[in-house]
Design an enzyme around this catalytic site. Structure first.
Site, short mmCIF file in Angstrom:
data_model
loop_
_atom_site.label_atom_id
_atom_site.label_comp_id
_atom_site.label_asym_id
_atom_site.label_seq_id
_atom_site.Cartn_x
_atom_site.Cartn_y
_atom_site.Cartn_z
N LYS A 112 0.70 -1.14 -0.06
CA LYS A 112 -0.06 0.04 0.10
C LYS A 112 0.97 1.31 0.03
O LYS A 112 0.46 2.39 -0.63
CB LYS A 112 -1.10 0.09 1.18
CG LYS A 112 -2.05 -0.86 1.26
CD LYS A 112 -3.08 -0.70 -0.04
CE LYS A 112 -4.20 -1.77 0.02
NZ LYS A 112 -4.26 -2.64 -0.96
N LYS A 195 -2.31 -12.09 -9.10
CA LYS A 195 -3.61 -12.59 -8.87
C LYS A 195 -4.91 -11.64 -9.37
O LYS A 195 -4.58 -10.47 -9.71
CB LYS A 195 -3.61 -12.51 -7.10
CG LYS A 195 -3.55 -11.27 -6.43
CD LYS A 195 -3.80 -11.26 -5.05
CE LYS A 195 -3.87 -10.09 -4.35
NZ LYS A 195 -4.40 -9.54 -3.12
N LYS A 198 -9.23 -6.39 -7.72
CA LYS A 198 -9.75 -4.80 -8.11
C LYS A 198 -8.71 -4.12 -8.55
O LYS A 198 -8.96 -3.24 -9.49
CB LYS A 198 -10.77 -4.53 -7.04
CG LYS A 198 -11.89 -5.26 -6.78
CD LYS A 198 -12.39 -5.09 -5.44
CE LYS A 198 -13.00 -6.35 -4.98
NZ LYS A 198 -13.11 -6.22 -3.40
P1 TYM Z 1 -10.21 -8.52 0.49
O1 TYM Z 1 -11.58 -7.88 0.69
O2 TYM Z 1 -9.12 -8.10 -0.05
O3 TYM Z 1 -10.32 -10.28 -0.26
C1 TYM Z 1 -11.46 -11.05 0.44
C2 TYM Z 1 -11.22 -12.33 0.56
O4 TYM Z 1 -11.08 -12.84 -1.06
C3 TYM Z 1 -9.55 -13.29 -1.21
N1 TYM Z 1 -8.81 -13.12 -2.52
C4 TYM Z 1 -8.55 -14.11 -3.16
N2 TYM Z 1 -8.21 -15.35 -2.96
C5 TYM Z 1 -7.64 -15.98 -4.01
N3 TYM Z 1 -7.17 -15.37 -5.05
C6 TYM Z 1 -7.25 -14.08 -5.40
N4 TYM Z 1 -6.98 -13.52 -6.47
C7 TYM Z 1 -7.87 -13.32 -4.51
N5 TYM Z 1 -8.35 -12.16 -4.34
C8 TYM Z 1 -9.01 -12.02 -2.88
C9 TYM Z 1 -8.82 -12.82 -0.07
O5 TYM Z 1 -7.97 -13.77 0.39
C10 TYM Z 1 -9.93 -12.79 1.12
O6 TYM Z 1 -10.11 -13.80 1.71
N6 TYM Z 1 -8.21 -8.35 5.16
C11 TYM Z 1 -9.45 -9.11 4.29
C12 TYM Z 1 -10.73 -8.86 4.79
C13 TYM Z 1 -10.87 -9.15 6.15
C14 TYM Z 1 -11.06 -10.44 6.89
C15 TYM Z 1 -10.89 -10.35 8.55
C16 TYM Z 1 -10.67 -11.73 6.25
C17 TYM Z 1 -10.94 -8.19 7.31
N7 TYM Z 1 -10.95 -8.65 8.55
C18 TYM Z 1 -10.83 -11.35 9.16
C19 TYM Z 1 -10.70 -12.61 7.40
C20 TYM Z 1 -10.84 -12.39 8.88
C21 TYM Z 1 -9.32 -8.45 2.85
O7 TYM Z 1 -8.65 -7.62 2.68
O8 TYM Z 1 -9.96 -9.42 1.87
#
Ligand code: TYM
Length: 332
Positions: A112, A195, A198
């Site tokens: 970031k 990966k 967005k």
């Molecule tokens: P976020 O919003 O970036 O993504 C949500 C979930 O989707 C998975 N993901 C992927 N998995 C495989 N391949 C990809 N290309 C891919 N893109 C996204 C992410 O691994 C995630 O599981 N920090 C987290 C949100 C969060 C969270 C938590 C998760 C906040 N608090 C507590 C678990 C427990 C996040 O940014 O996800």
């Protein structure tokens, strides 16, 4: 007693295949065997989108998509993170014992710093403590996430264990990233590198809500190369990514067919992409139809979010009460 599971997704746009195969697919499978809490991480989304144009609209998208994918609100607690203020309180306590050096070493923070160098805010730095609060507030032991979140889980264990040591307690269990397949999943994008995400551009993501026409267009534009020139040569990243996507959405024999053609240098990328797009459409269509149907049912969505907030707060309040007592807060 059932083990507790927590996970969340940031409402920064529509869900894509990476979100589905990394996370939501597991949510759906886990809900009948575990005590599950799945939430919409709207507080986290402020770290990258401090003034979202339509925060409520984005939250609604994720809620609808959770339901459209098959998360059953009768079995599972579905809630919006900001509806549970106890999470923010635990975040504050955890921040008191999270050190600058360890927060700065987080891979997502380093990313970031590069991608939004004009807004390196404290929320970005403490993103892992907020995530730890989400998980520890319900004393979860399993966290279904994609591979990119593994380091955050490691930090969650560090913060939970540190709290336990400091206050001489076993309040917080250790939690681990979870996927039904042995390895954590990383779904590639269509842009030839990295990966699906967005932030790597609209064209690299297939959203669950994408129409067949949009999917065909995006896949036809996916990055490829001039084709293999020697039999059985290793695939470059862009081509391997498309094969990895095919592995996820297509039957095994389809994938084997194109793999054999590649190895014989007879593959035609046009045919390969057409097949990939059609299999994505077959996968997406039932979910997309449900998304359209559920989006219109505002009163049902309100009921699900309200019920979820009540259940989540009940669990969160218990933990916060214990944490407060351990720290030493007492009322007069
Ligand atoms: P976020 O919003 O970036 O993504 C949500 C979930 O989707 C998975 N993901 C992927 N998995 C495989 N391949 C990809 N290309 C891919 N893109 C996204 C992410 O691994 C995630 O599981 N920090 C987290 C949100 C969060 C969270 C938590 C998760 C906040 N608090 C507590 C678990 C427990 C996040 O940014 O996800």
């Amino acid at each position: 007693m059932k083990e507790t599971v927590v996970s969340g997704i940031r409402p920064t746009g529509k869900l894509h295949l990476g979100n589905y195969f990394g996370a939501v697919k597991n949510f759906v499978k886990m809900q009948y065997d575990y005590n599950c809490y799945f939430f919409i991480a709207d507080l986290h989304s402020l770290t990258t989108h401090p003034t979202p144009g339509d925060l409520h609209g984005y939250v609604k998208h994720v809620l609808v998509e959770y339901l459209a994918c098959g998360i059953n609100p009768e079995e599972t607690t579905i809630y919006v993170q900001s509806d549970v203020p106890e999470v923010a309180e635990l975040y504050l306590y955890l921040n008191m014992n999270a050190y600058l050096g360890e927060l700065e070493r987080s891979a997502s923070f380093k990313d970031k710093i590069r991608s939004q160098s004009d807004n390196v805010n404290a929320g970005l730095l403490t993103y892992p403590t907020l995530m730890a609060a989400d998980i520890l507030i319900h004393k979860a032991t399993k966290v279904p996430v994609g591979k990119d979140q593994e380091q955050h889980l490691e930090m969650t264990r560090t913060f939970g264990n540190r709290f336990n040591r400091l206050y001489n307690t076993d309040l917080f269990p250790e939690s681990f990233a979870f996927n039904y397949s042995e390895n954590l999943v990383k779904v590639p994008g269509l842009d030839g590198k990295g990966k699906m995400s967005k932030s790597s551009g609209e064209g690299s993501c297939i959203y669950l809500a994408d129409s067949p026409e949009v999917i065909r267009k995006k896949v036809s534009r996916a990055v490829t190369d001039g084709g293999p020139t020697a039999e059985n040569q290793p695939k470059p990243e862009a081509i391997q990514n498309l094969f990895d996507l095919m592995k996820i959405v297509s039957p095994a024999d389809t994938m084997a067919h194109f793999d054999a053609l590649y190895n014989k240098c007879e593959i035609r990328y046009g045919d390969f992409k057409k097949q990939l797009a059609e299999d994505m459409i077959i996968f997406n269509s039932p979910i997309r139809e449900k998304i359209e149907e559920l989006s219109k049912d505002t009163s049902y969505l309100r009921q699900v979010a309200k019920h979820g907030a009540l259940k989540a707060r009940e669990s969160a309040q218990k933990t916060i009460k214990e944490a407060r007592e351990l720290i030493g807060f007492k009322s007069f």
